[in-house]
Scaffold this active site. Structure first.
Site, short mmCIF file in Angstrom:
data_model
loop_
_atom_site.label_atom_id
_atom_site.label_comp_id
_atom_site.label_asym_id
_atom_site.label_seq_id
_atom_site.Cartn_x
_atom_site.Cartn_y
_atom_site.Cartn_z
N GLU A 170 79.08 7.95 -46.08
CA GLU A 170 79.38 9.21 -45.36
C GLU A 170 80.68 9.05 -44.55
OE1 GLU A 170 76.89 11.50 -45.95
OE2 GLU A 170 77.27 13.13 -44.53
N GLY A 171 81.61 8.25 -45.10
CA GLY A 171 82.87 7.97 -44.40
C GLY A 171 82.74 6.67 -43.64
C1 LIG Z 1 74.93 2.29 -50.71
C2 LIG Z 1 75.97 3.35 -50.81
C3 LIG Z 1 75.59 4.67 -50.97
C4 LIG Z 1 76.55 5.67 -51.09
N1 LIG Z 1 76.15 6.96 -51.28
C5 LIG Z 1 77.07 7.92 -51.51
C6 LIG Z 1 76.67 9.26 -51.82
O1 LIG Z 1 75.48 9.57 -51.88
N2 LIG Z 1 77.62 10.17 -52.07
C7 LIG Z 1 78.96 9.85 -52.02
O2 LIG Z 1 79.79 10.72 -52.25
N3 LIG Z 1 79.35 8.60 -51.73
C8 LIG Z 1 78.45 7.63 -51.49
N4 LIG Z 1 78.86 6.34 -51.22
C9 LIG Z 1 80.29 6.06 -51.22
C10 LIG Z 1 80.81 5.81 -49.82
O3 LIG Z 1 80.77 6.98 -49.04
C11 LIG Z 1 82.23 5.25 -49.95
O4 LIG Z 1 82.15 4.02 -50.63
C12 LIG Z 1 82.86 5.04 -48.60
O5 LIG Z 1 83.07 6.26 -47.94
C13 LIG Z 1 84.20 4.32 -48.72
O6 LIG Z 1 85.05 5.00 -49.55
P1 LIG Z 1 85.80 4.22 -50.71
O7 LIG Z 1 84.78 3.49 -51.51
O8 LIG Z 1 86.69 5.18 -51.40
O9 LIG Z 1 86.61 3.10 -49.91
P2 LIG Z 1 88.14 2.78 -49.96
O10 LIG Z 1 88.92 4.01 -49.65
O11 LIG Z 1 88.42 2.05 -51.22
O12 LIG Z 1 88.27 1.82 -48.71
C14 LIG Z 1 87.97 0.43 -48.74
C15 LIG Z 1 87.98 -0.10 -47.31
O13 LIG Z 1 89.27 0.12 -46.74
C16 LIG Z 1 89.12 0.80 -45.51
N5 LIG Z 1 90.24 1.72 -45.30
C17 LIG Z 1 90.72 2.66 -46.15
N6 LIG Z 1 91.74 3.33 -45.59
C18 LIG Z 1 91.91 2.80 -44.35
C19 LIG Z 1 92.81 3.06 -43.27
N7 LIG Z 1 93.75 3.99 -43.35
N8 LIG Z 1 92.68 2.33 -42.15
C20 LIG Z 1 91.75 1.36 -42.05
N9 LIG Z 1 90.88 1.05 -43.04
C21 LIG Z 1 90.95 1.77 -44.18
C22 LIG Z 1 87.83 1.58 -45.63
O14 LIG Z 1 87.29 1.87 -44.35
C23 LIG Z 1 86.97 0.61 -46.41
O15 LIG Z 1 86.39 -0.31 -45.53
C24 LIG Z 1 77.92 5.33 -51.05
C25 LIG Z 1 78.30 3.99 -50.87
C26 LIG Z 1 77.36 3.01 -50.76
C27 LIG Z 1 77.81 1.57 -50.57
#
Ligand SMILES: Cc1cc2nc3c(=O)[nH]c(=O)nc-3n(C[C@H](O)[C@H](O)[C@H](O)COP(=O)(O)OP(=O)(O)OC[C@H]3O[C@@H](n4cnc5c(N)ncnc54)[C@H](O)[C@@H]3O)c2cc1C
Length: 279
Positions: A227-228
């Site tokens: 959820e972000g």
């Molecule tokens: C168990 C689980 C359940 C989930 N369920 C859902 C769901 O039901 N629906 C859904 O839509 N999604 C779901 N997700 C996805 C989840 O919301 C995303 O994985 C999460 O929001 C991170 O997005 P990303 O994977 O694109 O990370 P990325 O954008 O690849 O980021 C990777 C890391 O870099 C950090 N980062 C990125 N940009 C910055 C910045 N500018 N400054 C500092 N740090 C940064 C992020 O905080 C993160 O720690 C789920 C994930 C998990 C693990």
């Protein structure tokens, strides 16, 4: 078409999919669709094996030639067309629908994280209550009391943020200061920090799989991710706060200007006391 990784409760009867319909418009070119489980274009991909929230199935959802009837477009066609037109004209359409929705759903995620922290805190209180060290009850040890006080205080702070945001969401008060994100950020961070601090307090026993703290510790982590992520929550809060402050400042300047022009000239005080006339 697309691959949605890590979808919590991927087996649900319906999913809300935020999809890009006009790629060149960024978030203004996105629309939300309700996609039902029986849609032939939707199938489950890899099931994830997670460290926490293991009772919730998380899997990939694969969309291939997934056709969705028009009445499953959230908000309807007319609203979407207007949003796209605004996007093309360069006019601001406010925040993205998905981001505004997240602001409202995040308090429930914060509340869930809070439940983990509260459970870990209460279990630790009960666990320590019957124990003593060198004849002194552990709950009377200052080093223990100080940690418990911090945990209780952080939990209460998170709870108040969750309650405020939930109240705003329920009463239709826009969370222009990122109050929803704040509540989820605080709830997730408190759950992770509190379970760690409480495990430290309990000691080696907390490392055992027989101790419920280890489960709450594993469950807490996801609240800093889904959820972000916590990092992204901070960006959302910082941006919304800056915008809100600029608007408040502009409003205050406008009020001051209106008051100044409404006051008769004779009643206006000079900006500085004039120097006394020379004798
Ligand atoms: C168990 C689980 C359940 C989930 N369920 C859902 C769901 O039901 N629906 C859904 O839509 N999604 C779901 N997700 C996805 C989840 O919301 C995303 O994985 C999460 O929001 C991170 O997005 P990303 O994977 O694109 O990370 P990325 O954008 O690849 O980021 C990777 C890391 O870099 C950090 N980062 C990125 N940009 C910055 C910045 N500018 N400054 C500092 N740090 C940064 C992020 O905080 C993160 O720690 C789920 C994930 C998990 C693990």
């Amino acid at each position: 078409r697309g691959l949605l990784g890590h979808v919590a409760d991927a087996l649900a009867n319906l999913q809300v999919v935020v999809a890009t319909v006009e790629p060149d418009l960024g978030h203004r070119g996105q629309a939300s669709f309700v996609v039902t489980k029986d849609n032939p274009g939707l199938r489950l991909g890899k099931k994830e094996s997670k460290i926490g929230i293991r009772a919730s199935q998380t899997a990939e959802i694969v969309l291939e030639d997934c056709r969705v009837p028009g009445d499953q477009l959230l908000g309807g066609e007319e609203k979407l067309q207007k949003k796209i037109e605004r996007g093309r004209s360069g006019k601001s359409s406010g925040s993205s629908g998905a981001l505004a929705t997240f602001e409202i759903t995040r308090p429930t995620v914060g509340a869930s994280a809070l439940g983990i922290a509260q459970a870990a805190y209460e279990w630790t209180l009960e666990h320590l209550a019957g124990r003593s060290e060198n004849g002194k009850p552990l709950l009377q040890e200052q080093r223990i009391q100080q940690v418990l006080a911090d945990v209780a205080t952080e939990i209460e702070a998170a709870r108040l943020l969750v309650w405020r945001a939930a109240w705003m969401g329920r009463n239709g008060v826009p969370m222009t200061g990122g109050q929803g994100s704040m509540s989820k950020l605080k709830g997730g961070d408190v759950a992770m920090w509190a379970t760690t601090a409480l495990m430290d307090l309990v000691g080696p026993e907390a490392q055992s799989m027989d101790c419920p703290l280890e489960k709450w510790f594993r469950d807490a982590k996801i609240y800093q991710i889904f959820e972000g992520t916590a990092e992204i929550q901070r960006l959302v809060v910082a941006r919304l706060q800056a915008t809100e402050y600029a608007e408040r400042l502009q409003y205050a300047q406008q009020v001051a200007q209106d008051n100044s022009s409404a006051t008769p000239a004779a009643e206006k005080k000079p900006a500085k006391e004039s120097a006394p006339a020379a004798a």
